[in-house]
Design an enzyme around this catalytic site. Structure first.
Site, PDB file in Angstrom:
ATOM      1  N   LYS A 122      29.184 103.294  60.809  1.00 13.72           N
ATOM      2  CA  LYS A 122      30.210 103.141  61.835  1.00 13.72           C
ATOM      3  C   LYS A 122      30.355 104.448  62.614  1.00 13.72           C
ATOM      4  O   LYS A 122      30.631 105.495  62.035  1.00 13.72           O
ATOM      5  CB  LYS A 122      31.533 102.728  61.194  1.00 13.72           C
ATOM      6  CG  LYS A 122      31.435 101.378  60.471  1.00 13.72           C
ATOM      7  CD  LYS A 122      32.729 100.978  59.790  1.00 13.72           C
ATOM      8  CE  LYS A 122      33.064 101.853  58.626  1.00 13.72           C
ATOM      9  NZ  LYS A 122      34.197 101.315  57.825  1.00 13.72           N
ATOM     10  N   THR A 124      45.582 101.325  64.768  1.00 19.19           N
ATOM     11  CA  THR A 124      44.284 100.890  64.226  1.00 19.19           C
ATOM     12  C   THR A 124      44.242 100.940  62.704  1.00 19.19           C
ATOM     13  O   THR A 124      43.160 100.929  62.113  1.00 19.19           O
ATOM     14  CB  THR A 124      43.161 101.779  64.789  1.00 19.19           C
ATOM     15  OG1 THR A 124      43.447 103.153  64.463  1.00 19.19           O
ATOM     16  CG2 THR A 124      43.042 101.630  66.295  1.00 19.19           C
ATOM     17  N   GLY A 140      43.822  99.977  59.101  1.00 27.19           N
ATOM     18  CA  GLY A 140      43.196  98.846  58.440  1.00 27.19           C
ATOM     19  C   GLY A 140      41.879  98.387  59.023  1.00 27.19           C
ATOM     20  O   GLY A 140      41.327  97.373  58.579  1.00 27.19           O
ATOM     21  N   GLY A 196      38.747  99.555  58.814  1.00 21.23           N
ATOM     22  CA  GLY A 196      37.603  99.542  57.906  1.00 21.23           C
ATOM     23  C   GLY A 196      37.687  98.412  56.898  1.00 21.23           C
ATOM     24  O   GLY A 196      36.697  97.704  56.648  1.00 21.23           O
TER      25      GLY A 196
END
Length: 283
Positions: free
Chosen positions: A187, A223, A225, A227
């Site tokens: 990522k 943002t 959570g 992953g």
């Protein structure tokens, strides 16, 4: 056709996905995010808690690891009775917990896909993978992974490879694959200067083929959570019958919408919106 008033036959159970992770009392990440994601995508989510955290929008204020026997008992209770068709792992915290989970996964049918999210640091910078646990994840858990989903900080912790640009993400993928996972999704959201770019890029590779996934970067700061949500969505799409590259693409699209719809909660970083599709239909 059933006679009037006759009971309807039970419908078949949906596909079953097990998450092995920690609890987030604020509801934005961890087990709570995993189960919300699975519900949104039409699979039956089940859970093995590895730790309990006191957590809110401002950070992790305390964490208590469950004993190995509690982790083992939860896993056996689910697997031996209900069965699992895919597994996602998240916060494992200690070497003892990581080793217990690795042993349990080794006993599953090798056809059951396993998504390993090697959670090392929370959104707020709190360490969630401690000391010797890193080596256990590297040597015993990653070889069981169908897909590993590290961010760049986790790549550095597990492999020593520090990524400065997209070309470096290829080196990161090679290093991660060297520890045994069949696929790795690197990522790229933490690339230097990434916040100022119009899009975010992730790289999926199995050492023979690679797939780049690019999505618009939203200014929304909420943002928490992401992953956990991505890994859970990936496990859900795998159990729904998609191959790995297609499942990653669908999971990325779900997370894109969840990030775009993320909302403020408390005084800090709010969560992504796991129910964004249903709310969109309601309007």
């Amino acid at each position: 056709m059933s006679a009037p008033g006759a009971p309807r036959p039970p419908r078949p159970a949906p596909p079953r996905v097990l998450t092995v992770a920690g609890s987030d009392s604020g509801g934005g990440a961890g087990i709570q995010a995993d189960l919300k994601t699975m519900l949104a995508l039409g699979v039956h989510g089940m859970s093995v808690l590895t730790a309990v955290t006191a957590q809110n929008s401002l950070g992790v204020h305390g964490a208590w690891e469950l004993p190995a026997e509690a982790v083992r008992a939860q896993f056996r209770a689910v697997v031996d009775d209900i069965g699992v068709q895919a597994v996602k792992t998240g916060m494992l915290s200690s070497a003892a917990t990581a080793a217990t989970v690795a042993d349990l996964l080794a006993g599953l049918d090798p056809r059951v896909p396993v998504v390993v999210d090697p959670v090392a640091v929370s959104k707020h910078g709190n360490a969630l993978l401690l000391g010797e646990a890193v080596e256990v994840v590297r040597s015993r858990l990653l070889p069981r992974a169908t897909v590993a989903t590290p961010n760049l900080d986790e790549v550095a912790l597990l492999t020593g490879v520090r990524v400065a640009d997209e070309e470096g993400m290829r080196a990161a993928a090679r290093a991660m694959l060297g520890h045994g996972s069949r696929w790795v999704l690197v990522k790229g959201g933490h690339l230097p200067g990434a916040r100022h770019r119009a899009e975010a890029a992730d790289l999926l590779s199995d050492g023979r083929e690679e797939h780049w996934y690019r999505a618009p970067r939203y200014a929304n700061p909420h943002t928490h959570g992401t992953g956990c949500t991505l890994a859970s969505a990936l496990a859900s799409y795998l159990v729904l019958g998609h191959d790995v590259p297609a499942a990653v693409g669908l999971a990325k699209e779900y997370v894109r919408g969840a990030i775009e719809a993320g909302f403020p909660l408390g005084a800090g970083v709010g969560p992504v919106d796991h129910g964004w599709r249903e709310r969109g239909r309601a309007h």
